[in-house]
Design a protein around this motif. Sequence first.
Motif, short mmCIF file in Angstrom:
data_model
loop_
_atom_site.label_atom_id
_atom_site.label_comp_id
_atom_site.label_asym_id
_atom_site.label_seq_id
_atom_site.Cartn_x
_atom_site.Cartn_y
_atom_site.Cartn_z
N GLY A 21 8.04 1.96 11.71
CA GLY A 21 7.97 2.51 10.36
C GLY A 21 7.24 1.60 9.40
N GLN A 22 6.79 2.20 8.32
CA GLN A 22 5.98 1.49 7.33
C GLN A 22 6.86 0.59 6.46
N ILE A 23 6.28 -0.52 6.02
CA ILE A 23 6.95 -1.47 5.14
C ILE A 23 6.20 -1.48 3.82
N ALA A 24 6.82 -0.99 2.77
CA ALA A 24 6.19 -0.97 1.45
C ALA A 24 6.55 -2.26 0.71
N VAL A 25 5.55 -3.00 0.26
CA VAL A 25 5.77 -4.26 -0.45
C VAL A 25 5.36 -4.07 -1.90
N PHE A 26 6.34 -4.15 -2.80
CA PHE A 26 6.13 -3.82 -4.20
C PHE A 26 5.76 -5.05 -5.02
N ARG A 27 4.60 -5.01 -5.63
CA ARG A 27 4.10 -5.95 -6.64
C ARG A 27 3.97 -7.40 -6.15
N PRO A 28 3.52 -7.64 -4.93
CA PRO A 28 3.34 -9.04 -4.52
C PRO A 28 2.13 -9.65 -5.22
N ARG A 29 2.30 -10.85 -5.74
CA ARG A 29 1.19 -11.57 -6.31
C ARG A 29 0.29 -12.09 -5.20
N ALA A 30 -0.99 -12.27 -5.50
CA ALA A 30 -1.89 -12.89 -4.54
C ALA A 30 -1.34 -14.26 -4.18
N GLY A 31 -1.34 -14.56 -2.91
CA GLY A 31 -0.82 -15.85 -2.46
C GLY A 31 0.61 -15.82 -1.99
N ALA A 32 1.33 -14.73 -2.22
CA ALA A 32 2.69 -14.61 -1.69
C ALA A 32 2.64 -14.67 -0.16
N ASP A 33 3.64 -15.26 0.44
CA ASP A 33 3.65 -15.42 1.89
C ASP A 33 4.30 -14.19 2.54
N LEU A 34 3.46 -13.32 3.09
CA LEU A 34 3.95 -12.14 3.82
C LEU A 34 3.67 -12.26 5.31
N SER A 35 3.42 -13.49 5.77
CA SER A 35 3.01 -13.69 7.16
C SER A 35 4.08 -13.30 8.17
N ALA A 36 5.34 -13.23 7.74
CA ALA A 36 6.41 -12.85 8.66
C ALA A 36 6.47 -11.35 8.90
N LEU A 37 5.73 -10.57 8.12
CA LEU A 37 5.73 -9.12 8.28
C LEU A 37 4.59 -8.68 9.19
N PRO A 38 4.80 -7.64 10.00
CA PRO A 38 3.71 -7.11 10.83
C PRO A 38 2.67 -6.42 9.95
N ARG A 39 1.49 -7.04 9.84
CA ARG A 39 0.48 -6.59 8.89
C ARG A 39 0.11 -5.13 9.07
N GLU A 40 0.07 -4.66 10.32
CA GLU A 40 -0.36 -3.29 10.58
C GLU A 40 0.63 -2.26 10.04
N ARG A 41 1.84 -2.69 9.70
CA ARG A 41 2.84 -1.77 9.17
C ARG A 41 3.02 -1.90 7.66
N VAL A 42 2.35 -2.85 7.04
CA VAL A 42 2.56 -3.15 5.63
C VAL A 42 1.61 -2.35 4.75
N GLU A 43 2.15 -1.80 3.65
CA GLU A 43 1.32 -1.23 2.59
C GLU A 43 1.69 -1.91 1.28
N ILE A 44 0.70 -2.54 0.66
CA ILE A 44 0.90 -3.24 -0.60
C ILE A 44 0.86 -2.24 -1.75
N VAL A 45 1.88 -2.29 -2.62
CA VAL A 45 1.92 -1.42 -3.81
C VAL A 45 1.71 -2.33 -5.01
N GLN A 46 0.50 -2.30 -5.56
CA GLN A 46 0.14 -3.27 -6.60
C GLN A 46 -0.86 -2.66 -7.57
N GLY A 47 -0.47 -2.61 -8.87
CA GLY A 47 -1.34 -2.05 -9.89
C GLY A 47 -2.17 -3.07 -10.63
N ASN A 48 -1.99 -4.36 -10.31
CA ASN A 48 -2.83 -5.39 -10.93
C ASN A 48 -4.09 -5.54 -10.09
N ARG A 49 -5.25 -5.37 -10.72
CA ARG A 49 -6.49 -5.31 -9.96
C ARG A 49 -6.79 -6.60 -9.19
N ALA A 50 -6.55 -7.75 -9.80
CA ALA A 50 -6.85 -9.01 -9.13
C ALA A 50 -5.99 -9.17 -7.88
#
Length: 334
Positions: A21-50
Amino acid sequence: MSDSRLTFALKSGALHLPQTGQIAVFRPRAGADLSALPRERVEIVQGNRADHDAWARQGYATNITPPEDFATALVLLPRAKAESKALIAAASANGGSVIVDGQKTDAIDSILREIRKRAETTAPVAKAHGKIFQFQASPGCFADWALPPVTRLESGWITAPGMFSADGPDPASVALAKALPVKMPGRVADLGAGWGYLAFHVLERQGVSECVLVEAEHAALEAARQNLHGGRARFLWEDARAWNAPEPFDHVVMNPPFHTTRAAEPALGAAFIATAARNLASHGTLWMVANRHLPYETPLREAFGEIRELDGPPGFKILAARRPRGQSAARKRR
């Protein structure tokens, strides 16, 4: 490098991810460590363009709004508590597992106490001045934490929860709006335009043919669309620090941000000054306001040949800068 809270908690078994199943990650800043999550299942939810673009460059799926269906959610708390609660409501909307991670300065302890009144949580893992924990949400159990996408203030302005100056016009922007000249002929760019207060007043000046609002927060830009009417406003979802216009402007106005965390970061304003200089025509003028304690004089002298301070309230400095040394000005002189 030591493990992040998320990595440590997953490795120790304090948190668990579903096998599929998909993992939704809400509002992570650039540089946050998400390396423990399976990248192919992750969807970043982020409204800040940078931040949105930073994750996209790393190969993550990115979106402004949450996916329709996800197996688990990770919420990285922002600074504003109301926004944090709204993100938790969105993460809990479909039911399922929700992980919440935040610093003490981002009210993680208060959020944990309030969630425990509604759901059973895992024992929090404390590390690096913050905490992370998990709970199983039932659909709708945090519905009252949700916030409307926009808010209409008593004054008539439309803002959005969590954005800068959501409760009304920022005093610095009010001061700059009052100091702008009656006539501003030509094209104007508003850097870090927010929900459009400055741009509204720019468009009231004589001779303005176009005002381009450059704003990194998608929700703020959507609010600005509702505050400004007519065909002379244009809206760009862009990080002002990296933005380059195809044609130079006659004026730039800005009340630049000076923090992304709770500490002042004058480099943000310096980056906005550099953007203004390279996007102004050789005859163009930067009109900016800043808190008086912020050290912007050096980057202004580096970017402009002429700087003068205008009259304004004691707590702010309102500056007009001319003779830009940026790329657009150089191109115009050729």
